[in-house]
Design an enzyme around this catalytic site. Structure first.
Site, mmCIF file in Angstrom:
data_model
loop_
_atom_site.group_PDB
_atom_site.id
_atom_site.type_symbol
_atom_site.label_atom_id
_atom_site.label_comp_id
_atom_site.label_asym_id
_atom_site.label_seq_id
_atom_site.Cartn_x
_atom_site.Cartn_y
_atom_site.Cartn_z
ATOM 1 N N THR A 1 -6.518 13.919 -14.093
ATOM 2 C CA THR A 1 -7.737 13.765 -14.882
ATOM 3 C C THR A 1 -8.181 15.109 -15.462
ATOM 4 O O THR A 1 -7.966 16.158 -14.851
ATOM 5 C CB THR A 1 -8.882 13.143 -14.047
ATOM 6 O OG1 THR A 1 -10.131 13.531 -14.607
ATOM 7 C CG2 THR A 1 -8.857 13.599 -12.612
ATOM 8 N N LYS B 1 -7.188 14.741 -6.944
ATOM 9 C CA LYS B 1 -6.214 14.875 -8.030
ATOM 10 C C LYS B 1 -5.651 16.299 -8.094
ATOM 11 O O LYS B 1 -4.496 16.507 -8.446
ATOM 12 C CB LYS B 1 -6.872 14.536 -9.367
ATOM 13 C CG LYS B 1 -7.316 13.097 -9.492
ATOM 14 C CD LYS B 1 -6.127 12.201 -9.750
ATOM 15 C CE LYS B 1 -6.535 10.820 -10.179
ATOM 16 N NZ LYS B 1 -5.402 9.900 -10.329
ATOM 17 N N ASN C 1 -6.302 8.059 0.782
ATOM 18 C CA ASN C 1 -5.575 7.093 -0.049
ATOM 19 C C ASN C 1 -4.781 7.808 -1.145
ATOM 20 O O ASN C 1 -3.589 7.545 -1.340
ATOM 21 C CB ASN C 1 -6.578 6.122 -0.684
ATOM 22 C CG ASN C 1 -5.899 5.020 -1.479
ATOM 23 O OD1 ASN C 1 -5.155 4.221 -0.924
ATOM 24 N ND2 ASN C 1 -6.137 4.990 -2.781
ATOM 25 N N ASP D 1 0.849 -1.196 0.000
ATOM 26 C CA ASP D 1 0.000 0.000 0.000
ATOM 27 C C ASP D 1 0.884 1.245 0.000
ATOM 28 O O ASP D 1 1.739 1.404 0.885
ATOM 29 C CB ASP D 1 -0.861 -0.057 1.278
ATOM 30 C CG ASP D 1 -1.953 0.978 1.280
ATOM 31 O OD1 ASP D 1 -1.833 1.993 0.570
ATOM 32 O OD2 ASP D 1 -2.932 0.770 2.020
ATOM 33 N N ARG E 1 -20.047 1.593 -20.566
ATOM 34 C CA ARG E 1 -21.369 1.274 -19.991
ATOM 35 C C ARG E 1 -22.445 1.268 -21.083
ATOM 36 O O ARG E 1 -23.294 0.380 -21.131
ATOM 37 C CB ARG E 1 -21.692 2.295 -18.891
ATOM 38 C CG ARG E 1 -22.958 2.031 -18.117
ATOM 39 C CD ARG E 1 -22.962 2.782 -16.776
ATOM 40 N NE ARG E 1 -22.557 4.178 -16.900
ATOM 41 C CZ ARG E 1 -23.367 5.172 -17.244
ATOM 42 N NH1 ARG E 1 -24.626 4.935 -17.526
ATOM 43 N NH2 ARG E 1 -22.922 6.410 -17.317
ATOM 44 N N TYR F 1 -13.262 12.968 -5.423
ATOM 45 C CA TYR F 1 -12.189 12.263 -6.141
ATOM 46 C C TYR F 1 -11.395 13.244 -7.005
ATOM 47 O O TYR F 1 -10.163 13.287 -6.945
ATOM 48 C CB TYR F 1 -12.775 11.141 -7.026
ATOM 49 C CG TYR F 1 -11.930 10.839 -8.230
ATOM 50 C CD1 TYR F 1 -10.686 10.239 -8.092
ATOM 51 C CD2 TYR F 1 -12.352 11.198 -9.517
ATOM 52 C CE1 TYR F 1 -9.885 9.999 -9.210
ATOM 53 C CE2 TYR F 1 -11.554 10.951 -10.623
ATOM 54 C CZ TYR F 1 -10.323 10.361 -10.467
ATOM 55 O OH TYR F 1 -9.534 10.138 -11.559
ATOM 56 N N ARG G 1 -25.460 13.888 -10.718
ATOM 57 C CA ARG G 1 -24.292 14.722 -10.453
ATOM 58 C C ARG G 1 -24.663 16.198 -10.485
ATOM 59 O O ARG G 1 -25.669 16.564 -11.089
ATOM 60 C CB ARG G 1 -23.211 14.484 -11.505
ATOM 61 C CG ARG G 1 -22.787 13.040 -11.587
ATOM 62 C CD ARG G 1 -21.697 12.851 -12.607
ATOM 63 N NE ARG G 1 -21.261 11.458 -12.603
ATOM 64 C CZ ARG G 1 -20.021 11.041 -12.841
ATOM 65 N NH1 ARG G 1 -19.087 11.921 -13.132
ATOM 66 N NH2 ARG G 1 -19.710 9.771 -12.804
ATOM 67 N N VAL G 2 -23.826 17.022 -9.916
ATOM 68 C CA VAL G 2 -23.995 18.465 -10.058
ATOM 69 C C VAL G 2 -22.968 18.910 -11.090
ATOM 70 O O VAL G 2 -21.764 18.913 -10.809
ATOM 71 C CB VAL G 2 -23.778 19.192 -8.716
ATOM 72 C CG1 VAL G 2 -23.882 20.704 -8.904
ATOM 73 C CG2 VAL G 2 -24.799 18.711 -7.687
ATOM 74 N N THR H 1 -28.422 4.887 -20.588
ATOM 75 C CA THR H 1 -28.856 5.846 -19.563
ATOM 76 C C THR H 1 -27.995 7.105 -19.621
ATOM 77 O O THR H 1 -26.853 7.126 -19.171
ATOM 78 C CB THR H 1 -28.793 5.211 -18.158
ATOM 79 O OG1 THR H 1 -27.564 4.499 -18.029
ATOM 80 C CG2 THR H 1 -29.946 4.245 -17.936
HETATM 81 P P1 NAD Z 1 -8.179 1.144 -11.380
HETATM 82 O O1 NAD Z 1 -8.931 1.344 -10.107
HETATM 83 O O2 NAD Z 1 -8.592 0.027 -12.270
HETATM 84 O O3 NAD Z 1 -6.622 0.963 -11.047
HETATM 85 C C1 NAD Z 1 -5.972 1.582 -9.962
HETATM 86 C C2 NAD Z 1 -5.117 0.522 -9.271
HETATM 87 O O4 NAD Z 1 -4.435 1.125 -8.171
HETATM 88 C C3 NAD Z 1 -5.969 -0.612 -8.691
HETATM 89 O O5 NAD Z 1 -5.467 -1.868 -9.109
HETATM 90 C C4 NAD Z 1 -5.860 -0.422 -7.178
HETATM 91 O O6 NAD Z 1 -5.910 -1.647 -6.468
HETATM 92 C C5 NAD Z 1 -4.515 0.285 -7.035
HETATM 93 N N1 NAD Z 1 -4.415 1.124 -5.822
HETATM 94 C C6 NAD Z 1 -5.304 2.050 -5.368
HETATM 95 N N2 NAD Z 1 -4.858 2.602 -4.228
HETATM 96 C C7 NAD Z 1 -3.658 2.024 -3.956
HETATM 97 C C8 NAD Z 1 -2.701 2.180 -2.909
HETATM 98 N N3 NAD Z 1 -2.908 3.022 -1.889
HETATM 99 N N4 NAD Z 1 -1.567 1.426 -2.937
HETATM 100 C C9 NAD Z 1 -1.344 0.541 -3.958
HETATM 101 N N5 NAD Z 1 -2.221 0.353 -4.975
HETATM 102 C C10 NAD Z 1 -3.359 1.092 -4.973
HETATM 103 O O7 NAD Z 1 -8.198 2.543 -12.145
HETATM 104 P P2 NAD Z 1 -7.844 2.879 -13.676
HETATM 105 O O8 NAD Z 1 -9.106 3.091 -14.405
HETATM 106 O O9 NAD Z 1 -6.820 1.936 -14.175
HETATM 107 O O10 NAD Z 1 -7.176 4.299 -13.486
HETATM 108 C C11 NAD Z 1 -5.782 4.436 -13.235
HETATM 109 C C12 NAD Z 1 -5.430 5.895 -13.005
HETATM 110 O O11 NAD Z 1 -5.803 6.661 -14.148
HETATM 111 C C13 NAD Z 1 -6.149 6.506 -11.807
HETATM 112 O O12 NAD Z 1 -5.257 7.329 -11.102
HETATM 113 C C14 NAD Z 1 -7.250 7.315 -12.443
HETATM 114 O O13 NAD Z 1 -7.608 8.401 -11.651
HETATM 115 C C15 NAD Z 1 -6.632 7.748 -13.749
HETATM 116 N N6 NAD Z 1 -7.672 7.997 -14.760
HETATM 117 C C16 NAD Z 1 -8.472 6.979 -15.210
HETATM 118 C C17 NAD Z 1 -9.471 7.247 -16.151
HETATM 119 C C18 NAD Z 1 -10.368 6.165 -16.682
HETATM 120 O O14 NAD Z 1 -11.244 6.478 -17.518
HETATM 121 N N7 NAD Z 1 -10.219 4.918 -16.283
HETATM 122 C C19 NAD Z 1 -9.643 8.561 -16.632
HETATM 123 C C20 NAD Z 1 -8.816 9.576 -16.148
HETATM 124 C C21 NAD Z 1 -7.829 9.284 -15.219
#
Ligand code: NAD
Length: 389
Positions: A144, A185, A118, A74, A241, A181, A323-324, A253
């Protein structure tokens, strides 16, 4: 290069690790499996079955002959984080490891506090570990597009030149995020910029749009290499989705009028953007920002693209927006930085949508219909996680 991918068990982290390994980099992944835990908490699962991390890594070795090292732990545990970075000695750290669902962070106090703790503490531990072990390590951090919100002026790449009362300065672009969230960021971005300014670290903040798609050339090589595909109202991103709703014969939706506009990016471009950022590092002391998106669409337009691509009848249902957010707004984003580094975007096409329909069709028996209805309300401080009915 030696590249450490934090969050390497996630939707984007896993295919990125494979892409980097395939390109010849020495890769390690780290994860605490929090994402798999949220599935248990909410009673949902990825539409496409995913293997445990160790089996994924074994499958990649079998298929490619390449090793990926694994660190289970972690980032909120500062000792773990510094130990891992000291041991692996990366040139680049790609940081995906955060709680990334806006609705999850808006469920209630517990989930908002968890998300910010976190994300912000984990990121701070990474910054301190880099400073302690080797300030030359390049941090590539996932931010993001939601950090910016929908301002009535062009969205620049992270910085804005402002002239005020006859004087001019370059300032961080003002942010107007839309959830706890997204706020986490923004806090991360400020902490990283500060670390670059005071310790001379080098960092690239990638303000990424909404990602769609599920396959990359590497994950396609074996079903055991598949990445997750989320469709539920909390973790499912909008286009993914809609594809599943079309395949199930359910209305798409659309929240509110559907005129709210967002930046999007294909998963194959995400992994390539990370490679480009890693191989072309920021300067020492530089806080570099790229807007990692390739196209803008309104939610209504995304629904239309999915409906037109599907070989069957598709209805659209407008739900009250939980959402807002502004319905009608200006949206013009500068996103030239990654293209200048060589990105050749995959634009949303029928081929991609067709392959997504096939993935959804093959796994539709795993869908939990109740999980697709939005239950988290922005306007109240406490919401149920899912439809109890
Ligand atoms: P995800 O939740 O599938 O992957 C994140 C991974 O990080 C998970 O496997 C989780 O277990 C791990 N994790 C979380 N907290 C942790 C910690 N404290 N220590 C160790 N591991 C930890 O998310 P994703 O969709 O792959 O997104 C990855 C990144 O990209 C994120 O930071 C997200 O904000 C950013 N992002 C994603 C999107 C999207 O559309 N998916 C869009 C914009 C930004």
């Amino acid at each position: 290069m030696r590249i450490l991918v934090l969050g390497g068990d996630g939707y984007l982290g896993w295919p990125t690790a494979l892409h980097l390994s395939d390109c010849g980099h020495e890769v390690a992944v780290a994860d605490n499996f929090a994402r798999r835990g949220y599935d248990h908490e909410m009673g949902v699962q990825s539409l496409v079955p995913i293997e445990p991390l160790q089996q994924r890594v074994d499958a990649w070795r079998e298929v490619s002959g390449k090793d990926i090292a694994v660190y289970c732990g972690d980032l909120v545990d500062g000792e773990f984080t510094v130990h891992m970075i000291r041991e692996f000695q990366p040139d680049t750290i790609v940081h995906f490891a955060e709680q990334r669902a806006a609705p999850y962070s808006m469920i209630d106090r517990k989930h908002a506090v968890y998300t910010q703790h976190n994300n912000v503490v984990g990121n701070l531990n990474v910054l301190f570990a880099i400073e302690e072990v080797n300030p030359d390590i390049h941090l590539v951090k996932l931010g993001t597009m939601g950090e910016y919100g929908t301002p009535n002026i062009d969205i620049e790449e992270g910085w804005l030149e402002v002239t005020h009362k006859g004087r001019t300065d370059r300032v961080l672009y003002p942010k107007k995020p839309g959830s706890f969230y997204h706020l986490s960021k923004v806090h991360d971005s400020h902490n990283i910029e500060f670390a670059c300014r005071i310790w001379g670290l080098r960092a690239t903040d990638l303000n990424q749009g909404v990602v769609y798609g599920q396959e990359t050339p590497q994950t396609e090589r074996d079903p055991r290499l598949a990445t997750r595909f989320d469709y539920d109202a909390i973790f499912g991103t909008v286009l993914n989705r809609f594809v599943i709703q079309a395949v199930l014969g359910h209305p798409l939706t659309v929240y509110g009028s559907g005129s709210q506009t967002r930046g999007l990016i294909d998963i194959r471009d995400t992994v390539e953007c990370i490679r480009l950022a890693a191989e072309n590092p920021a300067e020492s002391g530089e806080f570099r920002v790229f807007n990692q998106m390739t196209e803008s669409f309104s939610v209504g337009e995304i629904a239309k693209v999915v409906a037109n691509g599907y070989d069957g009848a598709v209805d659209v249902e407008h739900l009250d927006n939980p959402r807002v957010e502004q319905a009608e707004h200006y949206y013009n984003v500068v996103h030239t930085g990654l293209v200048e580094l060589g990105l050749q975007p995959h634009l949303l096409s029928n081929t991609l949508i067709d392959s997504l329909f096939q993935v959804a069709e093959a796994h539709k028996h795993r869908v939990d219909l109740a999980a697709m209805r939005p239950t988290v309300q922005w306007r109240t401080a406490s919401s149920p996680m899912r439809d109890q009915g």
